[in-house]
Design a protein around this motif. Sequence first.
Motif, short mmCIF file in Angstrom:
data_model
loop_
_atom_site.label_atom_id
_atom_site.label_comp_id
_atom_site.label_asym_id
_atom_site.label_seq_id
_atom_site.Cartn_x
_atom_site.Cartn_y
_atom_site.Cartn_z
N VAL A 118 -2.09 6.80 8.42
CA VAL A 118 -0.88 7.45 8.93
C VAL A 118 -0.99 8.97 8.99
O VAL A 118 -0.05 9.62 9.47
CB VAL A 118 0.37 7.06 8.10
CG1 VAL A 118 0.49 5.55 7.98
CG2 VAL A 118 0.35 7.71 6.72
N LYS A 119 -2.10 9.53 8.55
CA LYS A 119 -2.26 10.98 8.58
C LYS A 119 -2.12 11.50 9.99
O LYS A 119 -2.70 10.97 10.94
CB LYS A 119 -3.62 11.37 8.01
CG LYS A 119 -3.69 11.30 6.50
CD LYS A 119 -5.07 11.72 5.98
CE LYS A 119 -5.12 11.62 4.47
NZ LYS A 119 -6.48 11.90 3.95
N GLY A 120 -1.34 12.56 10.12
CA GLY A 120 -1.10 13.16 11.42
C GLY A 120 0.05 12.55 12.18
O GLY A 120 0.48 13.12 13.19
N ARG A 121 0.55 11.42 11.72
CA ARG A 121 1.66 10.75 12.39
C ARG A 121 2.92 10.71 11.55
O ARG A 121 4.03 10.80 12.09
CB ARG A 121 1.28 9.32 12.78
CG ARG A 121 0.10 9.24 13.74
CD ARG A 121 -0.10 7.82 14.25
NE ARG A 121 -0.42 6.89 13.16
CZ ARG A 121 0.30 5.82 12.85
NH1 ARG A 121 1.40 5.53 13.53
NH2 ARG A 121 -0.07 5.03 11.85
N PHE A 122 2.76 10.56 10.24
CA PHE A 122 3.90 10.45 9.33
C PHE A 122 4.03 11.72 8.50
O PHE A 122 3.02 12.35 8.15
CB PHE A 122 3.72 9.27 8.37
CG PHE A 122 3.82 7.90 8.99
CD1 PHE A 122 3.83 7.71 10.36
CD2 PHE A 122 3.90 6.79 8.16
CE1 PHE A 122 3.91 6.45 10.91
CE2 PHE A 122 3.99 5.52 8.70
CZ PHE A 122 3.99 5.34 10.08
N THR A 123 5.26 12.06 8.14
CA THR A 123 5.53 13.19 7.27
C THR A 123 6.55 12.81 6.22
O THR A 123 7.64 12.35 6.55
CB THR A 123 6.05 14.40 8.07
OG1 THR A 123 5.12 14.75 9.10
CG2 THR A 123 6.25 15.60 7.15
N GLU A 180 0.82 -1.20 0.00
CA GLU A 180 0.00 0.00 0.00
C GLU A 180 0.86 1.25 0.00
O GLU A 180 1.97 1.27 0.55
CB GLU A 180 -0.93 0.02 1.22
CG GLU A 180 -0.21 0.13 2.55
CD GLU A 180 -1.14 0.37 3.73
OE1 GLU A 180 -2.30 0.79 3.52
OE2 GLU A 180 -0.70 0.13 4.88
N LEU A 181 0.33 2.29 -0.61
CA LEU A 181 0.98 3.59 -0.57
C LEU A 181 0.81 4.20 0.81
O LEU A 181 -0.30 4.34 1.30
CB LEU A 181 0.38 4.52 -1.63
CG LEU A 181 0.91 5.96 -1.63
CD1 LEU A 181 2.38 6.00 -2.05
CD2 LEU A 181 0.08 6.84 -2.56
N VAL A 182 1.92 4.57 1.41
CA VAL A 182 1.92 5.23 2.71
C VAL A 182 1.89 6.74 2.54
O VAL A 182 1.11 7.44 3.18
CB VAL A 182 3.13 4.81 3.54
CG1 VAL A 182 3.18 5.57 4.87
CG2 VAL A 182 3.12 3.31 3.78
N ALA A 183 2.77 7.25 1.70
CA ALA A 183 2.88 8.69 1.49
C ALA A 183 3.53 8.96 0.15
O ALA A 183 4.38 8.20 -0.30
CB ALA A 183 3.71 9.35 2.61
N GLY A 184 3.12 10.04 -0.49
CA GLY A 184 3.71 10.46 -1.75
C GLY A 184 4.01 11.95 -1.73
O GLY A 184 3.36 12.71 -1.00
N ILE A 185 4.97 12.35 -2.54
CA ILE A 185 5.31 13.76 -2.65
C ILE A 185 5.66 14.06 -4.10
O ILE A 185 6.44 13.34 -4.73
CB ILE A 185 6.46 14.14 -1.69
CG1 ILE A 185 6.75 15.64 -1.75
CG2 ILE A 185 7.71 13.31 -1.95
CD1 ILE A 185 7.59 16.13 -0.58
N THR A 186 5.05 15.10 -4.64
CA THR A 186 5.24 15.46 -6.03
C THR A 186 6.52 16.26 -6.21
O THR A 186 7.21 16.62 -5.26
CB THR A 186 4.06 16.29 -6.55
OG1 THR A 186 4.08 17.58 -5.93
CG2 THR A 186 2.74 15.60 -6.27
N ASN A 235 0.59 13.52 -0.09
CA ASN A 235 -0.62 12.79 0.22
C ASN A 235 -0.25 11.59 1.08
O ASN A 235 0.86 11.06 0.99
CB ASN A 235 -1.37 12.35 -1.04
CG ASN A 235 -0.60 11.37 -1.88
OD1 ASN A 235 0.32 11.73 -2.60
ND2 ASN A 235 -0.99 10.08 -1.80
N TYR A 236 -1.21 11.18 1.92
CA TYR A 236 -0.96 10.15 2.91
C TYR A 236 -2.12 9.17 2.96
O TYR A 236 -3.28 9.53 2.74
CB TYR A 236 -0.80 10.75 4.30
CG TYR A 236 0.35 11.71 4.43
CD1 TYR A 236 1.62 11.25 4.77
CD2 TYR A 236 0.17 13.07 4.21
CE1 TYR A 236 2.67 12.13 4.89
CE2 TYR A 236 1.23 13.95 4.33
CZ TYR A 236 2.48 13.48 4.67
OH TYR A 236 3.53 14.35 4.78
N ALA A 237 -1.79 7.94 3.29
CA ALA A 237 -2.83 6.99 3.64
C ALA A 237 -3.54 7.46 4.90
O ALA A 237 -2.93 8.05 5.80
CB ALA A 237 -2.22 5.61 3.88
N ASP A 238 -4.84 7.21 4.96
CA ASP A 238 -5.61 7.64 6.13
C ASP A 238 -5.03 7.10 7.43
O ASP A 238 -5.08 7.77 8.47
CB ASP A 238 -7.07 7.21 6.00
CG ASP A 238 -7.84 8.02 4.97
OD1 ASP A 238 -8.91 7.55 4.56
OD2 ASP A 238 -7.38 9.11 4.59
#
Length: 118
Positions: free
Chosen positions: A63-68, A46-52, A58-61
Amino acid sequence: QVQLVESGGGLVQPGGSLRLSCAASGFRFGIFVMGWYRQAPGKQRELVAGITTGGSTNYADSVKGRFTISRDNAKNTVYLQMNTLKPEDTAVYYCNAKYRGARMYDYWGQGTQVTVSS
């Protein structure tokens, strides 16, 4: 040659933090979308986080608020700061680079184990 070299994984207690790094080489880092994926035993990747390229994230629900996720184009490196880790975060984490245009490119790192356990 293309390389995505990951570091920072390991064993951590619930509530702890880890910072993953992915050092890229062999391609034009600045035009690639970067991402972190994970795969736990018995589950799909699964995608955890992406950055353009422009820094949008964008983040998986889960991990939102916990991962950067962040990137340093001058260092050809993408990071994943993981805070308030939970046992369900345990997985192999993979660095990914994607480019879509006249030609398509999709590169993957080797994966690094993150284990969250008491």
